[in-house]
Design a protein around this motif. Structure first.
Motif, PDB file in Angstrom:
ATOM      1  N   GLN C  39      38.630  46.928  65.039  1.00 17.97           N
ATOM      2  CA  GLN C  39      39.466  47.607  64.054  1.00 17.97           C
ATOM      3  C   GLN C  39      39.761  46.627  62.942  1.00 17.97           C
ATOM      4  O   GLN C  39      40.760  45.918  62.983  1.00 17.97           O
ATOM      5  CB  GLN C  39      40.752  48.077  64.728  1.00 17.97           C
ATOM      6  CG  GLN C  39      40.490  48.780  66.019  1.00 17.97           C
ATOM      7  CD  GLN C  39      40.868  50.227  65.944  1.00 17.97           C
ATOM      8  OE1 GLN C  39      41.414  50.686  64.954  1.00 17.97           O
ATOM      9  NE2 GLN C  39      40.578  50.962  66.996  1.00 17.97           N
ATOM     10  N   TYR C  40      38.890  46.615  61.912  1.00 19.24           N
ATOM     11  CA  TYR C  40      38.865  45.466  61.023  1.00 19.24           C
ATOM     12  C   TYR C  40      40.146  45.162  60.264  1.00 19.24           C
ATOM     13  O   TYR C  40      40.716  44.097  60.500  1.00 19.24           O
ATOM     14  CB  TYR C  40      37.662  45.525  60.105  1.00 19.24           C
ATOM     15  CG  TYR C  40      37.825  44.643  58.909  1.00 19.24           C
ATOM     16  CD1 TYR C  40      38.082  43.283  59.078  1.00 19.24           C
ATOM     17  CD2 TYR C  40      37.771  45.141  57.629  1.00 19.24           C
ATOM     18  CE1 TYR C  40      38.267  42.468  57.996  1.00 19.24           C
ATOM     19  CE2 TYR C  40      37.944  44.326  56.552  1.00 19.24           C
ATOM     20  CZ  TYR C  40      38.206  42.987  56.741  1.00 19.24           C
ATOM     21  OH  TYR C  40      38.403  42.190  55.662  1.00 19.24           O
ATOM     22  N   PRO C  41      40.674  46.021  59.423  1.00 19.35           N
ATOM     23  CA  PRO C  41      41.817  45.475  58.660  1.00 19.35           C
ATOM     24  C   PRO C  41      42.996  45.123  59.562  1.00 19.35           C
ATOM     25  O   PRO C  41      43.776  44.249  59.226  1.00 19.35           O
ATOM     26  CB  PRO C  41      42.182  46.614  57.693  1.00 19.35           C
ATOM     27  CG  PRO C  41      41.056  47.547  57.740  1.00 19.35           C
ATOM     28  CD  PRO C  41      40.419  47.404  59.066  1.00 19.35           C
ATOM     29  N   GLU C  42      43.101  45.788  60.696  1.00 17.84           N
ATOM     30  CA  GLU C  42      44.223  45.485  61.591  1.00 17.84           C
ATOM     31  C   GLU C  42      44.052  44.138  62.286  1.00 17.84           C
ATOM     32  O   GLU C  42      45.031  43.451  62.559  1.00 17.84           O
ATOM     33  CB  GLU C  42      44.382  46.576  62.654  1.00 17.84           C
ATOM     34  CG  GLU C  42      45.039  47.842  62.160  1.00 17.84           C
ATOM     35  CD  GLU C  42      44.052  48.799  61.548  1.00 17.84           C
ATOM     36  OE1 GLU C  42      42.842  48.513  61.630  1.00 17.84           O
ATOM     37  OE2 GLU C  42      44.479  49.810  60.977  1.00 17.84           O
TER      38      GLU C  42
END
Lengths: 375, 364, 159
Positions: C39-42
């Motif tokens: 979950q990239y931006p997180e």
């Protein structure tokens, strides 16, 4: 102004029509354009139109020094970037008569085989997707990610590594490299069973691929279809066996051959090659000798005037590198004999009188990489 | 007949609305307003189920592919399809030169009307259905095959070769598989002795037809699953769309809300065939009850019939999603081979077997 | 008769192979622990790139704002696509001689192909790879960077 006279030329027979597959089509894997002549759903003939991703790499090579050429070869066949780099390095080393350290050979062989596994994983993923099994795509990419992580740790890049330099490697392998590769092989030996369960054994897949796109051994030789596609027709054309480079004369491996020559045979060759590549890696990974990661090279590499040719077995087939040097630091002429180009040329021959769905399956089984065709 | 505590509630609710309407206005107007209310309720239901199924499909396939699926809009991404729907509403409707404008515009509506008509005959609980035909099954089979007309028109009027190939494939496919769907349902009709949905459900009070008819019913269920998956143009039978061969098949040229109609109709068709499957084979809204086990039956009766219905339908929908996300696509000739060489003979034999079993009284 | 048995054997093996395939997807459906999505931006906080990750070319400066670049322009020579421009200046050295120093080390990130020749060939190890990878910008002129920091000077030991 001179009037242009159009003479009507019948392009199609009666009840035939053209259809453009590509350059934007989901199953041409890039910007390949196939002008297919169809009769109903039956493919009558097809003409590939190349050049949509032509970047003039051969011409660009003429202004680049030999170390700079490496990064261009990454972008020819981006799925076997390491192997393409290897071709340039071997060519330069052959011309300068340099013996690279043993450690370099080990690492290069392992990296090449990882590249082959990785390429075949992506091929499996997209082949499954061509046939409509979308889940295959994610399983293939999921496992490929592990190899990309290993590469990222050692080379710093996931895709276009430019890791080899003439005479050796860019930098030494990461301390975790051996551990990671062994963990990956353990992991992938388990996961490749999923591949077989979900696609290889599946009755729909078998029916879709058996006796489709038959290519005899004579066809394969006369069209120059190399690599797994050619070996599916029983043509023993593995450069690693016939003209060994790096450590391929020392390791024990089988050349995978199937004689059926259909889509299923080409599929099975690649599945077995993944296993065989894992065997090769397992033989080497524990025995990487200590030593330098590069041979002594001059700051400016100049090849003696002359012609050189170097072949390597890329994931797609026989990659040939032909170089004319006039003694300068840049080559006079560089020519790539890329496997996808000749593999594409046979597509018309083997997909005639089959259905449009078969054309997609055959195209997938040839494992075309479009930048490899156009360069 | 066991008394279900929820039966009276539904019946009295509909009855009181009915009486109230007839009380406040003349009969003709009352009938019209009843129809309008039912139509609106179904329209709402249709949209909600369609949106939910799109979400469910995306989640199911994500889990099968080791992904998480939509998870950005709302908790667990449940509003994702609504956001998508709004996006599709706002997109430009592209009109294509040299296309047959009338047919091109009318095609999505034919598809959606066909699935909308089929939904009317499905019983969601005791007494909760729009119409209870005494030939309900025949009606549903007849109406659900109308959708292919829309697909054919869409493919033909788009003036696109990919669309045309997709439409023709779809035509051949539906004509073949309609037979198998009908015959597998016929097998159960022999056992049930009626074509009326309410009576079919009632006949499964103590044991669903899947268990009552044992071997032939099970074969019929499998055939029904395969054939109905094919009839809804879903993978592995999605030849009409076949995105790796025909880019998007019959709806290549559609955009915006017209595309959404096709999309929604596909999911609603899946819902409808799953409903029919659940009603005919798995007892519809009827709870799982065993003759003689009164305590067990009472417990089962506390679960509302609509929940039973949704669970059973959901199970069949899940099976169909499982098919789609596992198998590669068939080729058109294999599709027809499967139908005419395997499913149809098996089905004919199965009907004979079922008739024999019913005659001999060997069913439960 | 043989045909007859083959017909049923085909059905049986076919259905069996389909069930095996379904068992694979079914297995993953019921084991959500195997989800591989990041979950990239997180996960920005915990996301750590590998040490050798080639995000961009940087010129490391020490705490006294000293870098190691002499302005020899070997990196510019080696760059295959002209991503690096070295603008050097000549100033008066301590012993009265003219000394070449770096004025601006210009790096065009938008043109860089990360072949690592500049980092590899730098005789003073003045260049390195940074771990930053979020390079998306709205204006491509932002991608042209000056690697030596303002007011920085070369490390004494090298000069």
């Amino acid at each position: 102004m001179k009037e242009v006279i159009h003479t009507p030329v019948p392009l199609v027979e009666e009840e035939e029509y053209h259809i453009n597959m590509g350059p934007q089509h989901p199953s041409t894997h890039g910007v390949l354009r196939l002008v297919v002549t169809l009769q109903g759903e039956i493919v009558k003939s097809l003409k590939p139109h190349c050049g949509y991703i032509h970047r003039g790499i051969e011409k660009m090579c003429e202004k680049d020094t030999y170390p700079q050429i490496i990064h261009l070869t990454d972008r020819i066949d981006y799925l076997s970037a390491h192997i393409n780099n290897h071709a340039v390095c071997l060519l330069v080393e052959k011309a300068l008569e340099i013996e690279v350290p043993e450690r370099v050979k080990y690492v290069r062989t392992i990296m090449d085989e990882l590249a082959r596994i990785q390429s075949h994983q992506l091929w499996w993923a997209s082949f499954g997707m061509d046939l409509g099994g979308l889940t295959c795509f994610f399983y293939g990419l999921r496992d490929r990610e592990k190899i990309l992580d290993i590469w990222e740790e050692t080379t710093g890049a996931r895709f276009l590594q430019s890791y080899y330099t003439p005479g050796g490697l860019l930098w030494d392998i990461h301390p975790n490299f051996q551990k990671d590769v062994k963990a990956f092989i353990k992991y992938f030996r388990k996961k490749i069973r999923d591949y077989d369960n979900i696609l290889s054994g599946n009755v729909i897949f078998r029916e879709r691929s058996r006796n489709i796109g038959l290519m005899s051994k004579e066809d394969a030789i006369s069209w120059g279809v190399t690599g797994p596609s050619g070996r599916g027709s029983g043509w023993s054309c593995d450069v690693r066996k016939h003209h060994p480079y790096a450590l391929y004369d020392k390791v024990d491996f089988k050349e995978i051959l199937y004689t059926e020559g259909d889509t299923l045979a080409r599929y099975l060759v690649r599945m077995d090659e993944m296993r065989e590549s894992m065997n090769i890696i397992e033989q080497l990974i524990d025995n990487i000798p200590e030593g330098d990661f590069t041979a002594k090279m001059k700051a400016v590499i100049k090849l003696p005037a002359g012609e050189y040719y170097q072949r390597v077995e890329s994931a797609r087939g026989d990659l040939g590198l032909y170089c004319i040097s006039d003694g300068n630091k840049t080559p006079y002429r560089m020519k790539f004999r890329t496997p996808s180009f000749s593999n594409l040329s046979v597509l018309d021959h083997i997909s005639r009188d089959l259905k449009i769905a078969d054309l997609v399956a055959i195209g997938g089984s040839l494992d075309l990489v479009i930048p490899d065709i156009d360069r | 007949m066991t008394s279900n505590i929820y039966d009276n509630f539904v019946a009295s609710l509909t009855q009181s609305i009915h009486e109230w309407l007839y009380h406040v206005m003349p009969p003709t107007w009352a009938l019209i307003s009843e129809m309008t209310i039912i139509g609106l309720v179904f329209l709402l239901f249709y949209a909600l189920v369609g949106l939910f199924l799109v979400y469910a499909e995306r989640k199911v396939c994500a889990f099968m592919q080791n992904r998480v699926g939509p998870n950005r809009v709302g908790p667990y991404g449940i509003f994702q399809t609504i956001a998508d729907f709004i996006k599709l509403l706002m997109k430009e409707l592209i009109t294509i030169k040299n296309s047959d404008k009338l047919l091109f515009n009318i095609a999505p509506f034919i598809v959606i009307i066909a699935s909308f008509m089929a939904i009317a005959a499905i019983p969601f609980a005791k007494g909760l259905h729009a119409i209870d035909f005494d030939i309900g099954i025949l009606y549903v089979i007849a109406v659900s095959s109308l959708g292919v007309v829309g697909i054919l028109l869409a493919g033909w009027s788009s003036n696109n070769k990919y669309s045309l190939i997709g439409a023709m494939r779809s035509g051949a496919q539906i004509i073949s598989y309609e037979l198998s769907v009908g015959m597998s349902l016929l097998t159960i009709i022999i056992l049930a002795g009626t074509m009326q949905f309410s009576e079919i459900v009632q006949g499964q009070e103590y044991g669903w037809f899947l268990f009552k008819g044992h071997i032939p019913a099970f074969i019929a269920f499998v055939v029904f699953l395969i054939a109905s998956t094919a009839e809804t143009n879903r993978g592995p039978f999605d030849l009409a769309e076949a995105e790796s061969e025909l880019t998007a098949g019959f709806h290549t040229e559609y955009s915006g809300i017209k595309f959404a109609f096709f999309f929604l109709a596909e999911y609603m068709n899946m819902f409808i065939v799953a409903s029919i499957g659940a009603t005919v084979f798995l007892g519809g809204w009827m709870p799982f009850m065993v003759h003689g086990w009164d305590g067990f039956n009472t417990v089962m009766n506390y679960i509302p019939p609509s929940i039973w219905y949704i669970l059973k339908t959901g199970f069949i929908i899940w099976l169909m999603m499982w098919f789609k996300w596992t198998f590669p696509r068939l080729r058109i000739d294999q599709l027809l081979t499967l139908e005419w060489k395997y499913l149809l003979p098996i089905n004919l034999f199965n009907i004979l077997l079922m008739a024999f079993i019913v005659l001999m009284g060997w069913h439960f | 008769m043989k045909e007859f048995f083959k017909y049923f054997a085909d059905i049986f093996t076919g259905v069996r192979s389909l069930l095996i395939g379904m068992s694979v997807t079914g297995k993953y459906f019921f084991s959500p622990g195997q989800i591989v999505t990041q979950q990239y931006p997180e996960n920005r906080k915990t996301l750590k790139m590998y040490d050798r990750f080639k995000g961009e070319v940087i010129m490391p400066h020490d705490e006294n704002n000293h870098h190691r670049c002499t302005g020899c322009a070997i990196c510019e020579l080696n760059c295959p696509n002209g991503s690096i421009e070295v603008i050097s200046a000549r100033i008066d050295g301590p012993d009265g001689k003219k000394v070449r120093i770096i004025d601006q080390h210009i790096y065009h990130l938008g043109m860089c192909t990360f072949c690592s020749l500049c980092v590899k060939t730098c005789p003073e190890n003045a260049l390195a790879f940074g771990q930053e990878f979020e390079h998306a910008v709205f204006d491509r002129t932002v991608l042209t960077k000056i690697l030596n920091q303002p007011g920085s000077s070369i490390l004494k030991e090298i000069a």
